[in-house]
Design an enzyme around this catalytic site. Structure first.
Site, short mmCIF file in Angstrom:
data_model
loop_
_atom_site.label_atom_id
_atom_site.label_comp_id
_atom_site.label_asym_id
_atom_site.label_seq_id
_atom_site.Cartn_x
_atom_site.Cartn_y
_atom_site.Cartn_z
N TYR A 252 0.83 -1.21 0.00
CA TYR A 252 0.00 0.00 0.00
C TYR A 252 0.86 1.26 0.00
O TYR A 252 0.45 2.28 -0.56
CB TYR A 252 -1.02 -0.02 1.15
CG TYR A 252 -2.10 -1.05 0.88
CD1 TYR A 252 -3.13 -0.78 -0.02
CD2 TYR A 252 -2.05 -2.33 1.45
CE1 TYR A 252 -4.10 -1.73 -0.32
CE2 TYR A 252 -3.01 -3.29 1.15
CZ TYR A 252 -4.03 -2.98 0.26
OH TYR A 252 -4.98 -3.93 -0.05
N GLN B 125 -16.00 1.78 -6.01
CA GLN B 125 -15.27 0.70 -5.34
C GLN B 125 -13.79 1.06 -5.28
O GLN B 125 -13.01 0.34 -4.67
CB GLN B 125 -15.43 -0.60 -6.13
CG GLN B 125 -16.87 -1.07 -6.25
CD GLN B 125 -17.00 -2.17 -7.29
OE1 GLN B 125 -16.92 -3.35 -6.98
NE2 GLN B 125 -17.18 -1.79 -8.53
N HIS C 290 -15.14 0.74 -0.61
CA HIS C 290 -14.00 -0.12 -0.24
C HIS C 290 -12.87 0.67 0.40
O HIS C 290 -11.71 0.22 0.39
CB HIS C 290 -13.53 -0.92 -1.46
CG HIS C 290 -14.54 -1.95 -1.88
ND1 HIS C 290 -14.61 -2.48 -3.14
CD2 HIS C 290 -15.54 -2.54 -1.16
CE1 HIS C 290 -15.61 -3.35 -3.19
NE2 HIS C 290 -16.19 -3.40 -2.01
N CYS D 185 -0.67 4.63 16.00
CA CYS D 185 -1.92 5.38 16.20
C CYS D 185 -1.74 6.28 17.42
O CYS D 185 -0.85 6.04 18.25
CB CYS D 185 -3.05 4.38 16.44
SG CYS D 185 -4.63 5.16 16.81
N GLY E 219 -16.54 0.67 -15.62
CA GLY E 219 -15.26 0.06 -15.23
C GLY E 219 -15.28 -0.91 -14.08
O GLY E 219 -14.36 -0.93 -13.27
N THR E 220 -16.31 -1.76 -14.05
CA THR E 220 -16.31 -2.80 -13.00
C THR E 220 -16.70 -4.15 -13.58
O THR E 220 -17.59 -4.23 -14.43
CB THR E 220 -17.24 -2.44 -11.82
OG1 THR E 220 -17.20 -3.51 -10.86
CG2 THR E 220 -18.69 -2.23 -12.25
N ASN F 203 -17.73 -0.73 -19.96
CA ASN F 203 -16.53 -1.45 -19.57
C ASN F 203 -15.60 -1.46 -20.77
O ASN F 203 -15.97 -0.99 -21.85
CB ASN F 203 -16.86 -2.89 -19.18
CG ASN F 203 -17.07 -3.06 -17.69
OD1 ASN F 203 -16.72 -2.18 -16.91
ND2 ASN F 203 -17.65 -4.17 -17.30
N LEU F 204 -14.46 -2.06 -20.60
CA LEU F 204 -13.54 -2.15 -21.73
C LEU F 204 -14.15 -3.00 -22.85
O LEU F 204 -14.06 -2.66 -24.02
CB LEU F 204 -12.24 -2.77 -21.24
CG LEU F 204 -11.00 -2.54 -22.08
CD1 LEU F 204 -10.79 -1.08 -22.38
CD2 LEU F 204 -9.78 -3.11 -21.36
P1 NAD Z 1 -12.05 -5.29 -11.71
O1 NAD Z 1 -10.59 -5.20 -11.86
O2 NAD Z 1 -12.67 -6.54 -11.19
O3 NAD Z 1 -12.71 -5.05 -13.14
C1 NAD Z 1 -12.26 -4.00 -13.94
C2 NAD Z 1 -13.29 -3.75 -15.02
O4 NAD Z 1 -12.91 -2.55 -15.67
C3 NAD Z 1 -13.36 -4.86 -16.08
O5 NAD Z 1 -14.70 -5.21 -16.28
C4 NAD Z 1 -12.78 -4.21 -17.35
O6 NAD Z 1 -13.51 -4.53 -18.53
C5 NAD Z 1 -12.95 -2.74 -17.07
N1 NAD Z 1 -11.87 -1.93 -17.62
C6 NAD Z 1 -10.54 -2.19 -17.67
N2 NAD Z 1 -9.87 -1.18 -18.24
C7 NAD Z 1 -10.81 -0.25 -18.55
C8 NAD Z 1 -10.75 1.02 -19.16
N3 NAD Z 1 -9.59 1.55 -19.58
N4 NAD Z 1 -11.90 1.71 -19.33
C9 NAD Z 1 -13.09 1.18 -18.92
N5 NAD Z 1 -13.21 -0.01 -18.34
C10 NAD Z 1 -12.08 -0.72 -18.16
O7 NAD Z 1 -12.50 -4.04 -10.88
P2 NAD Z 1 -13.65 -3.86 -9.78
O8 NAD Z 1 -14.90 -4.47 -10.29
O9 NAD Z 1 -13.64 -2.40 -9.43
O10 NAD Z 1 -13.17 -4.71 -8.51
C11 NAD Z 1 -11.83 -4.58 -8.05
C12 NAD Z 1 -11.64 -4.28 -6.57
O11 NAD Z 1 -10.25 -4.00 -6.38
C13 NAD Z 1 -12.37 -3.01 -6.14
O12 NAD Z 1 -13.25 -3.36 -5.14
C14 NAD Z 1 -11.29 -2.05 -5.60
O13 NAD Z 1 -11.42 -1.85 -4.23
C15 NAD Z 1 -9.96 -2.73 -5.84
N6 NAD Z 1 -9.10 -1.95 -6.78
C16 NAD Z 1 -9.13 -0.58 -6.79
C17 NAD Z 1 -8.33 0.12 -7.69
C18 NAD Z 1 -8.40 1.64 -7.66
O14 NAD Z 1 -8.72 2.21 -6.62
N7 NAD Z 1 -8.13 2.34 -8.77
C19 NAD Z 1 -7.50 -0.55 -8.57
C20 NAD Z 1 -7.47 -1.96 -8.53
C21 NAD Z 1 -8.28 -2.65 -7.61
#
Ligand code: NAD
Length: 242
Positions: free
Chosen positions: A53, A86, A104, A133, A175-176, A198-199
């Site tokens: 992190y 998320q 999240h 802390c 994007g999920t 989504n992508l």
């Molecule tokens: P995921 O990684 O499961 O899914 C990503 C989705 O985004 C896919 O469906 C894909 O098609 C789409 N995608 C990929 N590139 C894209 C683009 N350039 N434009 C549009 N869409 C695109 O993500 P999720 O469903 O958010 O679950 C992942 C978990 O991991 C989350 O709960 C989060 O807490 C954590 N996470 C967060 C981050 C962040 O904060 N940026 C990054 C990675 C993981």
């Protein structure tokens, strides 16, 4: 009154240079989520978790919001949009969004698991060998990110918002994969008009216990990179919001 509800995931920030999570087979920046994002194991992997992190935070300081973040912040000004994400990054806020529901958690904060205090640290490294802390706790300090198996305090607010959507409302999902929160099923059964971006199309069917978003669950589908699709999504939202 029409409400606009926006639900976003890691794909929203992918064009800013933050890797998604599920696109790489459950690895997040080459780390297993079982090691870096799981409540039952994080203390065992204390150093790895903090190093992971710390490096996510350092990376976050170097990236910028993209056109899709800016579009969503603009929807808040135009339509008073409710924004649920998320994502643990702060790119929506840096694009001008406020009151974002981070279901999240937040990368820029630490949480003490002993006393519950949350502390904003921004993009700096957490020195896990000595940073404590205010209550004195060292080993109970974790990033304020919801791990698998952990209670998510913002879920009730999220469910309430999603449950209360009516036929006049518009839900935009960007994007999920829907694997963590089954937003596809919610969109399919909601009376609101829904948009998915989504992508690409996920060919695997959503099944109980193995959810994922599928195109058929949404009224409108506009696939492509979020930052490039933003103008098209924006036009559709303008039409639907009237
Ligand atoms: P995921 O990684 O499961 O899914 C990503 C989705 O985004 C896919 O469906 C894909 O098609 C789409 N995608 C990929 N590139 C894209 C683009 N350039 N434009 C549009 N869409 C695109 O993500 P999720 O469903 O958010 O679950 C992942 C978990 O991991 C989350 O709960 C989060 O807490 C954590 N996470 C967060 C981050 C962040 O904060 N940026 C990054 C990675 C993981």
């Amino acid at each position: 009154m029409k409400n606009l509800i926006v639900f976003t995931g890691a794909g929203l920030s992918a064009d800013s240079g933050i890797q998604t999570f599920r696109d790489s087979d459950g690895l997040w920046e080459n780390h297993s989520v079982d090691v870096v994002a799981t409540l039952s194991t994080w203390k065992r992997n204390f150093e790895t978790v903090h190093r992971f992190y710390n490096s996510r935070r350092a990376q976050l300081a170097t990236v910028q919001p993209n056109a899709a973040h800016v579009m969503i912040a603009d929807w808040q000004r135009r339509y008073g949009a409710t924004v649920i994400t998320q994502n643990i990054d702060d790119l929506l806020e840096r694009a001008g969004a406020t009151g974002v529901i981070h279901v999240h958690g937040k990368l820029t904060e630490m949480k003490c698991t002993a006393c519950g205090e949350e502390e904003y640290i921004g993009y700096v490294e957490w020195d896990y060998t000595k940073d404590r802390c205010h209550c004195g706790c060292l080993k109970g300090m974790k990033p304020n990110v919801i791990f698998f198996g952990e209670t998510a305090p913002e879920y009730p607010r999220m469910w309430k918002t999603l449950d209360n959507m009516t036929k006049d409302d518009v839900l935009v999902v960007i994007g999920t994969s829907g694997k963590v929160i089954d937003i596809g099923t919610i969109a399919a059964y909601s009376p609101a008009t829904s948009i998915l971006s989504n992508l690409e199309t996920d060919e695997i069917m959503s099944m109980p216990g193995n959810p994922r978003v599928n195109d058929w669950q949404f009224d409108h589908v506009l696939h492509g990179q979020a930052s490039l699709m933003a103008p098209e999504i924006d036009i559709l939202v303008k039409e639907l919001m009237g």
